[in-house]
Design a protein around this motif. Structure first.
Motif, PDB file in Angstrom:
ATOM      1  N   PHE A  31       0.825  -1.212   0.000  1.00 15.53           N
ATOM      2  CA  PHE A  31       0.000   0.000   0.000  1.00 15.53           C
ATOM      3  C   PHE A  31       0.861   1.263   0.000  1.00 15.53           C
ATOM      4  O   PHE A  31       0.422   2.308  -0.458  1.00 15.53           O
ATOM      5  CB  PHE A  31      -1.009  -0.019   1.155  1.00 15.53           C
ATOM      6  N   ILE A  33       3.694   1.425  -1.819  1.00 16.18           N
ATOM      7  CA  ILE A  33       4.018   1.539  -3.243  1.00 16.18           C
ATOM      8  C   ILE A  33       2.811   2.090  -4.014  1.00 16.18           C
ATOM      9  O   ILE A  33       2.957   2.854  -4.962  1.00 16.18           O
ATOM     10  CB  ILE A  33       4.453   0.166  -3.810  1.00 16.18           C
ATOM     11  N   HIS A  34       1.621   1.727  -3.526  1.00 14.84           N
ATOM     12  CA  HIS A  34       0.381   2.181  -4.161  1.00 14.84           C
ATOM     13  C   HIS A  34       0.101   3.662  -3.854  1.00 14.84           C
ATOM     14  O   HIS A  34      -0.815   4.255  -4.408  1.00 14.84           O
ATOM     15  CB  HIS A  34      -0.766   1.302  -3.667  1.00 14.84           C
ATOM     16  N   GLY A  35       0.896   4.245  -2.951  1.00 12.58           N
ATOM     17  CA  GLY A  35       0.748   5.667  -2.660  1.00 12.58           C
ATOM     18  C   GLY A  35      -0.220   5.981  -1.534  1.00 12.58           C
ATOM     19  O   GLY A  35      -0.593   7.131  -1.339  1.00 12.58           O
ATOM     20  N   TYR A 136       3.772  -8.275 -12.893  1.00 13.36           N
ATOM     21  CA  TYR A 136       4.174  -6.895 -12.611  1.00 13.36           C
ATOM     22  C   TYR A 136       5.692  -6.813 -12.524  1.00 13.36           C
ATOM     23  O   TYR A 136       6.340  -5.973 -13.164  1.00 13.36           O
ATOM     24  CB  TYR A 136       3.536  -6.529 -11.267  1.00 13.36           C
ATOM     25  N   TYR A 137       6.280  -7.737 -11.754  1.00 16.84           N
ATOM     26  CA  TYR A 137       7.726  -7.705 -11.505  1.00 16.84           C
ATOM     27  C   TYR A 137       8.515  -7.853 -12.796  1.00 16.84           C
ATOM     28  O   TYR A 137       9.533  -7.207 -12.999  1.00 16.84           O
ATOM     29  CB  TYR A 137       8.103  -8.813 -10.525  1.00 16.84           C
ATOM     30  N   LEU A 151       1.072  -2.232 -17.983  1.00 11.96           N
ATOM     31  CA  LEU A 151       1.458  -2.208 -16.582  1.00 11.96           C
ATOM     32  C   LEU A 151       0.253  -1.938 -15.704  1.00 11.96           C
ATOM     33  O   LEU A 151       0.108  -2.499 -14.623  1.00 11.96           O
ATOM     34  CB  LEU A 151       2.524  -1.117 -16.387  1.00 11.96           C
ATOM     35  N   ALA A 155      -0.977  -3.927 -12.401  1.00  8.68           N
ATOM     36  CA  ALA A 155      -1.020  -3.220 -11.124  1.00  8.68           C
ATOM     37  C   ALA A 155      -2.417  -3.278 -10.506  1.00  8.68           C
ATOM     38  O   ALA A 155      -2.567  -3.467  -9.297  1.00  8.68           O
ATOM     39  CB  ALA A 155      -0.569  -1.773 -11.315  1.00  8.68           C
ATOM     40  N   LEU A 156      -3.450  -3.149 -11.344  1.00  6.11           N
ATOM     41  CA  LEU A 156      -4.805  -3.116 -10.799  1.00  6.11           C
ATOM     42  C   LEU A 156      -5.248  -4.500 -10.309  1.00  6.11           C
ATOM     43  O   LEU A 156      -5.877  -4.617  -9.260  1.00  6.11           O
ATOM     44  CB  LEU A 156      -5.797  -2.551 -11.822  1.00  6.11           C
ATOM     45  N   THR A 159      -3.573  -5.011  -7.045  1.00  4.27           N
ATOM     46  CA  THR A 159      -4.198  -4.208  -5.993  1.00  4.27           C
ATOM     47  C   THR A 159      -5.529  -4.834  -5.559  1.00  4.27           C
ATOM     48  O   THR A 159      -5.826  -4.914  -4.360  1.00  4.27           O
ATOM     49  CB  THR A 159      -4.463  -2.767  -6.489  1.00  4.27           C
ATOM     50  N   ALA A 160      -6.315  -5.276  -6.537  1.00  4.02           N
ATOM     51  CA  ALA A 160      -7.610  -5.878  -6.213  1.00  4.02           C
ATOM     52  C   ALA A 160      -7.400  -7.106  -5.327  1.00  4.02           C
ATOM     53  O   ALA A 160      -8.078  -7.289  -4.301  1.00  4.02           O
ATOM     54  CB  ALA A 160      -8.349  -6.265  -7.496  1.00  4.02           C
ATOM     55  N   PHE A 163      -6.649  -6.150  -1.760  1.00  2.00           N
ATOM     56  CA  PHE A 163      -7.831  -5.790  -0.969  1.00  2.00           C
ATOM     57  C   PHE A 163      -8.507  -7.059  -0.436  1.00  2.00           C
ATOM     58  O   PHE A 163      -8.966  -7.091   0.707  1.00  2.00           O
ATOM     59  CB  PHE A 163      -8.817  -4.975  -1.811  1.00  2.00           C
ATOM     60  N   MET A 164      -8.555  -8.110  -1.272  1.00  2.00           N
ATOM     61  CA  MET A 164      -9.192  -9.354  -0.819  1.00  2.00           C
ATOM     62  C   MET A 164      -8.391  -9.975   0.324  1.00  2.00           C
ATOM     63  O   MET A 164      -8.952 -10.460   1.306  1.00  2.00           O
ATOM     64  CB  MET A 164      -9.289 -10.344  -1.984  1.00  2.00           C
TER      65      MET A 164
ATOM     66  N   ARG B 300       2.354  10.849  -5.558  1.00  2.00           N
ATOM     67  CA  ARG B 300       1.178  11.512  -6.145  1.00  2.00           C
ATOM     68  C   ARG B 300       1.521  12.851  -6.799  1.00  2.00           C
ATOM     69  O   ARG B 300       1.006  13.176  -7.841  1.00  2.00           O
ATOM     70  CB  ARG B 300       0.105  11.733  -5.079  1.00  2.00           C
ATOM     71  N   GLY B 314       2.590   4.388  -7.648  1.00  2.00           N
ATOM     72  CA  GLY B 314       2.764   5.386  -6.594  1.00  2.00           C
ATOM     73  C   GLY B 314       2.128   6.717  -6.950  1.00  2.00           C
ATOM     74  O   GLY B 314       1.752   7.485  -6.084  1.00  2.00           O
ATOM     75  N   LEU B 321     -11.552   1.298  -8.334  1.00  2.00           N
ATOM     76  CA  LEU B 321     -11.044   0.100  -7.644  1.00  2.00           C
ATOM     77  C   LEU B 321     -10.712   0.424  -6.184  1.00  2.00           C
ATOM     78  O   LEU B 321     -11.073  -0.310  -5.263  1.00  2.00           O
ATOM     79  CB  LEU B 321      -9.802  -0.453  -8.345  1.00  2.00           C
ATOM     80  N   MET B 328     -15.154  -2.265   0.834  1.00  2.00           N
ATOM     81  CA  MET B 328     -15.177  -3.661   1.271  1.00  2.00           C
ATOM     82  C   MET B 328     -14.463  -3.811   2.614  1.00  2.00           C
ATOM     83  O   MET B 328     -14.954  -4.484   3.524  1.00  2.00           O
ATOM     84  CB  MET B 328     -14.506  -4.536   0.204  1.00  2.00           C
ATOM     85  N   ILE B 329     -13.307  -3.164   2.761  1.00  2.00           N
ATOM     86  CA  ILE B 329     -12.562  -3.271   4.028  1.00  2.00           C
ATOM     87  C   ILE B 329     -13.371  -2.651   5.168  1.00  2.00           C
ATOM     88  O   ILE B 329     -13.472  -3.218   6.267  1.00  2.00           O
ATOM     89  CB  ILE B 329     -11.183  -2.571   3.911  1.00  2.00           C
TER      90      ILE B 329
END
Lengths: 198, 356
Positions: A31, A33-35, A136-137, A151, A155-156, A159-160, A163-164, B300, B314, B321, B328-329
């Protein structure tokens, strides 16, 4: 009558806790890396994430080997039998202080609901996470491997799946407190010994 | 003192535009004898490269012009002489010079200069960022030329040139660029409702030859033909009566004279239009410790925030999504909290009943 039996083998406990640790670190660094978070900085987060990712893969290989050789994989064979009773227990009977309908034994560690949930985690969510992670890698090697795509998709999906896994972690952690006492399940997973109905 | 070659070449190239460092943000007199912090290649206490170490020249058909024939990029350890007169960083370093393979993974999309020149005009010399010709030609009450200086000592206004702004130690702007650049010619008409690009960069994310490259963006206002929507050439130098701007300070006369001499058509009307020009940044390579860190791009609001059209970890995410994911969380958290609350409440009730 209650008696104590050894529910979890030494490897099983080691695997469980190391896997838990790696997954939590992967979630946090992922998360970042996801920003979403700012803890280690992108460089460190990325480095730790890749390291934990490979570690989890290696651990997974050992775990699959262990399950295959000990026959423990049978614990995850899904069944619908008594599923309704288990469901009723968690939405209703648990509040009345009634005993758990599943009789936990060394051979039947998982109740039907757990079998389904863990099976979904093991054959759907984690593989999805793993494959999208590798995809991804190796993004830069796609052309050489004859793959295409972008990419963003990798990435999506990654990410999905994350979340699971996070949702699983929340529910799993909560349900670990529903044993005889708040910490009895967790204690069993640490010591290996669990008190069960005779 | 630097090498003779840097002195020779610098005599022209450090003073392009009239004064030290005006045009290029990465070529100025601080490169006569730079230290390693300013330029790892030309550093007098380092390799002390002359310009010609990289620019192997043939009759001043210099290697290294950004043009319709960009330098070769993909190759392993080679020297400039192997590439005729085109050079690039890769000519000496190859395209995978890093021990960290993730950095090497970047060189197909990010130019070496982008990571290795974090800021330009670092040598203490100011470079011109804004030049507004439309305000030129004002005189004080005694009819004398006006020269105003900004707080940092640079010229902020000059009767001959108008308003200007200078800067040093500047963060570059970034754009996709495949080494080809088109210049706006006198024949090209443009949309004058927004700033006009005097040069246009070729390249995009989908172009395998393009990289994200650093630029100085030089902004200004200059005279143009509002009817034809084209650039014009004013005559600047000349005697009184020739129409030269720096003799008579009349743009109409200067443009009429300039266009007559150039033999180019123009409508007879003039106006001022905002312009911008991209100057590639390729010198003043900083020591490796000062290379861009991952966060400079992968965040960002990082340096690449304005560069659209591709997914950058990033920086980018999918709003739907992430929204769905967090809902969901939150639902699972809420579910467990409610479940726990009912469990606690019913347990207390059972205890009370037992006591009774």
């Amino acid at each position: 009558m209650k008696m104590k039996i050894q529910m979890y083998a030494r490897f099983e406990r080691f695997w469980h806790w190391l896997q838990a640790f790696l997954i939590i670190v992967l979630l946090i660094t992922g998360f970042e890396i996801h920003g979403v978070l700012k803890l280690l900085g992108f460089a460190k987060a990325h480095q730790v994430h890749i390291f934990c990712g490979w570690s989890l893969i290696i651990l997974g290989v050992f775990a699959i080997f262990w399950h295959a050789t000990t026959g423990e994989w049978k614990q995850y064979v899904p069944t619908l039998e008594n599923l309704d009773k288990i469901a009723r227990y968690y939405v209703c009977d648990i509040f009345k202080g009634e005993p758990h309908p599943h009789c936990k034994t060394r051979e039947q560690k998982l109740n039907p609901l757990q079998r389904l949930a863990y099976l979904a985690l093991k054959i759907f969510i984690l593989p999805l996470q793993l494959l999208s992670g590798l995809w991804y890698y190796y993004y830069n090697q796609w052309p050489a491997m004859g793959l295409s795509g972008n990419l963003e998709t990798a990435a999506l999906v990654h990410t999905a799946a994350a979340f699971m896994v996070l949702a699983f972690l929340v529910i799993h952690t909560y349900l670990s407190t529903t044993g005889g006492t708040l910490f009895s399940y967790i204690k069993a997973m640490i010591t290996g010994w669990e008190e069960v109905e005779d | 003192m630097g090498l003779p070659s840097r002195k020779n070449c610098g005599a022209c190239h450090f003073y392009g535009g009239g004064t030290d460092g005006v045009k290029h943000g990465d070529l100025d007199s601080s490169l006569f004898s730079p230290n390693k912090k300013l330029d790892v290649h030309m550093a007098v206490n380092g390799p002390n490269f002359s310009c010609t170490a990289c620019h192997t020249n043939v009759n001043h058909h210099m290697a290294g012009r950004y043009s319709s024939d960009p330098a070769p990029v993909i190759h392993k350890l080679a020297m400039p002489k192997d590439y005729g007169n085109r050079i690039s960083c890769e000519s000496c370093h190859s395209s995978s010079p890093h021990k960290d393979s993730k950095l090497n993974d970047h060189t197909d999309k990010v130019a070496c200069q982008t990571c290795h020149i974090p800021r330009y005009a670092r040598g203490g010399v100011y470079t011109k960022m804004w030049w507004d010709w439309s305000t030129a030609g004002r005189f004080d009450e005694n009819g004398k030329m006006i020269v105003k200086r900004a707080a940092n000592g640079t010229i902020a206004y000059h009767t001959k040139k108008g308003d200007m702004r200078w800067a040093k130690d500047v963060k570059p702007d970034y754009a996709w660029y495949n080494g080809k650049m088109d210049y706006l010619s006198l024949a090209d008409s443009f949309d004058d409702s927004k700033p006009v690009s005097l040069n246009r960069l070729e390249g995009s994310y989908d172009d395998p030859k393009a990289r994200i490259f650093p630029f100085k963006i030089y902004l200004g206002k200059q005279v143009y033909d509002p009817a034809r929507k084209t650039l014009v050439i004013p005559k600047l130098f000349g005697k009184k009566g020739s129409g030269a701007y720096w003799a008579e300070y009349d743009w109409n006369k200067a443009v009429a004279a300039g266009m007559r001499e150039a033999g180019e058509p123009y409508s007879g009307k003039i106006g001022f239009v905002e312009t911008k020009m991209f100057w590639p940044i390729t010198h003043m390579v900083a020591p490796k410790e000062e290379s861009l860190t991952c966060d400079e791009c992968h965040s960002r609001n990082g340096r690449l925030a304005a560069l659209a059209g591709f997914y950058l970890p990033g920086r980018d995410k999918s709003d739907w999504l992430d929204t769905l994911g967090w809902i969901m969380i939150l639902l699972t958290l809420a579910g467990t909290i409610i479940h726990a609350a009912i469990r606690m409440a019913s347990r207390n009730k059972q205890k009370k009943e037992q006591i009774k």
